[in-house]
Write a protein that holds these residues in place. Structure first.
Motif, PDB file in Angstrom:
ATOM      1  N   UNK A  22      15.037 -65.711  86.598  1.00  0.00           N
ATOM      2  CA  UNK A  22      14.171 -65.195  87.660  1.00  0.00           C
ATOM      3  C   UNK A  22      14.759 -63.948  88.308  1.00  0.00           C
ATOM      4  N   UNK A  23      16.075 -63.869  88.365  1.00  0.00           N
ATOM      5  CA  UNK A  23      16.722 -62.680  88.919  1.00  0.00           C
ATOM      6  C   UNK A  23      16.486 -61.457  88.055  1.00  0.00           C
ATOM      7  N   UNK A  24      16.523 -61.637  86.749  1.00  0.00           N
ATOM      8  CA  UNK A  24      16.255 -60.523  85.846  1.00  0.00           C
ATOM      9  C   UNK A  24      14.812 -60.050  86.003  1.00  0.00           C
ATOM     10  N   UNK A  25      13.897 -61.004  86.197  1.00  0.00           N
ATOM     11  CA  UNK A  25      12.482 -60.661  86.371  1.00  0.00           C
ATOM     12  C   UNK A  25      12.162 -60.189  87.782  1.00  0.00           C
ATOM     13  N   UNK A  26      13.158 -60.264  88.681  1.00  0.00           N
ATOM     14  CA  UNK A  26      13.011 -59.872  90.092  1.00  0.00           C
ATOM     15  C   UNK A  26      11.881 -60.638  90.769  1.00  0.00           C
ATOM     16  N   UNK A  27      11.869 -61.957  90.484  1.00  0.00           N
ATOM     17  CA  UNK A  27      10.896 -62.837  91.115  1.00  0.00           C
ATOM     18  C   UNK A  27      11.599 -63.677  92.165  1.00  0.00           C
ATOM     19  N   UNK A  28      10.808 -64.282  93.059  1.00  0.00           N
ATOM     20  CA  UNK A  28      11.353 -65.144  94.097  1.00  0.00           C
ATOM     21  C   UNK A  28      12.006 -66.368  93.443  1.00  0.00           C
ATOM     22  N   UNK A  29      13.246 -66.662  93.828  1.00  0.00           N
ATOM     23  CA  UNK A  29      13.980 -67.742  93.184  1.00  0.00           C
ATOM     24  C   UNK A  29      13.436 -69.128  93.535  1.00  0.00           C
ATOM     25  N   UNK A  30      12.761 -69.252  94.656  1.00  0.00           N
ATOM     26  CA  UNK A  30      12.303 -70.562  95.105  1.00  0.00           C
ATOM     27  C   UNK A  30      10.787 -70.695  95.093  1.00  0.00           C
ATOM     28  N   UNK A  31      10.094 -69.866  94.327  1.00  0.00           N
ATOM     29  CA  UNK A  31       8.631 -69.916  94.322  1.00  0.00           C
ATOM     30  C   UNK A  31       8.090 -71.075  93.489  1.00  0.00           C
ATOM     31  N   UNK A  32       8.763 -71.470  92.421  1.00  0.00           N
ATOM     32  CA  UNK A  32       8.269 -72.526  91.548  1.00  0.00           C
ATOM     33  C   UNK A  32       9.392 -73.529  91.265  1.00  0.00           C
ATOM     34  N   UNK A  36      12.520 -75.110  87.890  1.00  0.00           N
ATOM     35  CA  UNK A  36      13.931 -75.457  88.062  1.00  0.00           C
ATOM     36  C   UNK A  36      14.194 -76.882  87.582  1.00  0.00           C
ATOM     37  N   UNK A  37      13.279 -77.784  87.915  1.00  0.00           N
ATOM     38  CA  UNK A  37      13.449 -79.183  87.519  1.00  0.00           C
ATOM     39  C   UNK A  37      13.386 -79.320  85.997  1.00  0.00           C
ATOM     40  N   UNK A  38      12.468 -78.601  85.379  1.00  0.00           N
ATOM     41  CA  UNK A  38      12.353 -78.649  83.918  1.00  0.00           C
ATOM     42  C   UNK A  38      13.623 -78.103  83.261  1.00  0.00           C
ATOM     43  N   UNK A  39      14.126 -76.983  83.765  1.00  0.00           N
ATOM     44  CA  UNK A  39      15.349 -76.397  83.197  1.00  0.00           C
ATOM     45  C   UNK A  39      16.531 -77.340  83.379  1.00  0.00           C
ATOM     46  N   UNK A  40      16.651 -77.933  84.574  1.00  0.00           N
ATOM     47  CA  UNK A  40      17.760 -78.854  84.819  1.00  0.00           C
ATOM     48  C   UNK A  40      17.636 -80.103  83.948  1.00  0.00           C
ATOM     49  N   UNK A  41      16.418 -80.581  83.763  1.00  0.00           N
ATOM     50  CA  UNK A  41      16.214 -81.752  82.927  1.00  0.00           C
ATOM     51  C   UNK A  41      16.551 -81.475  81.470  1.00  0.00           C
ATOM     52  N   UNK A  42      16.115 -80.331  80.980  1.00  0.00           N
ATOM     53  CA  UNK A  42      16.384 -79.984  79.582  1.00  0.00           C
ATOM     54  C   UNK A  42      17.886 -79.808  79.343  1.00  0.00           C
ATOM     55  N   UNK A  43      18.554 -79.099  80.231  1.00  0.00           N
ATOM     56  CA  UNK A  43      19.991 -78.897  80.059  1.00  0.00           C
ATOM     57  C   UNK A  43      20.759 -80.186  80.323  1.00  0.00           C
ATOM     58  N   UNK A  44      20.264 -81.021  81.250  1.00  0.00           N
ATOM     59  CA  UNK A  44      20.894 -82.318  81.496  1.00  0.00           C
ATOM     60  C   UNK A  44      20.811 -83.206  80.273  1.00  0.00           C
ATOM     61  N   UNK A  45      19.662 -83.182  79.582  1.00  0.00           N
ATOM     62  CA  UNK A  45      19.530 -83.950  78.344  1.00  0.00           C
ATOM     63  C   UNK A  45      20.489 -83.421  77.290  1.00  0.00           C
ATOM     64  N   UNK A  46      20.651 -82.114  77.231  1.00  0.00           N
ATOM     65  CA  UNK A  46      21.618 -81.541  76.291  1.00  0.00           C
ATOM     66  C   UNK A  46      23.032 -82.018  76.629  1.00  0.00           C
ATOM     67  N   UNK A  47      23.346 -82.148  77.907  1.00  0.00           N
ATOM     68  CA  UNK A  47      24.648 -82.672  78.320  1.00  0.00           C
ATOM     69  C   UNK A  47      24.831 -84.120  77.924  1.00  0.00           C
ATOM     70  N   UNK A  48      23.769 -84.919  78.072  1.00  0.00           N
ATOM     71  CA  UNK A  48      23.813 -86.321  77.652  1.00  0.00           C
ATOM     72  C   UNK A  48      24.044 -86.413  76.149  1.00  0.00           C
TER      73      UNK A  48
END
Length: 91
Positions: A22-32, A36-48
């Motif tokens: 989102x920083x690269x796209x210069x969008x609001x970090x807390x708009x959606x 964030x939850x989807x990204x954390x879930x996907x990476x969390x599953x990769x960690x598992x």
């Protein structure tokens, strides 16, 4: 390393990756927050998955190690038996 720390570490990395995106796209970090939850879930599953793979790889290595030790023991006993047989023949 525990499973919880592995999953949380990967999930934190997923959140950081999302913020970076989102920083690269210069969008609001807390708009959606759903993204964030989807990204954390996907990476969390990769960690598992990485944690489970680490455990399985350690088991495979231990099995291979025991097989190698058993083969070496057999070779040593065969070599000792052959050596003692040759000594008995030489006398």
């Amino acid at each position: 390393m525990g499973i919880l720390s592995n999953v949380l570490g990967f999930a934190t990395f997923g959140l950081a990756a999302r913020f970076g995106q989102l920083g690269i796209q210069k969008r609001n970090l807390f708009s959606n927050p759903g993204g964030h939850i989807i990204a954390m879930g996907a990476f969390g599953f990769a960690g598992y998955w990485a944690h489970k793979w680490d455990i399985r790889a350690a088991e495979i290595i231990a099995e291979k190690k025991s097989l190698l030790e058993e083969r070496r023991r057999k070779q040593i006993t065969q070599a000792e038996a052959l050596g003692s047989q040759q000594l008995a023949e030489a006398e």
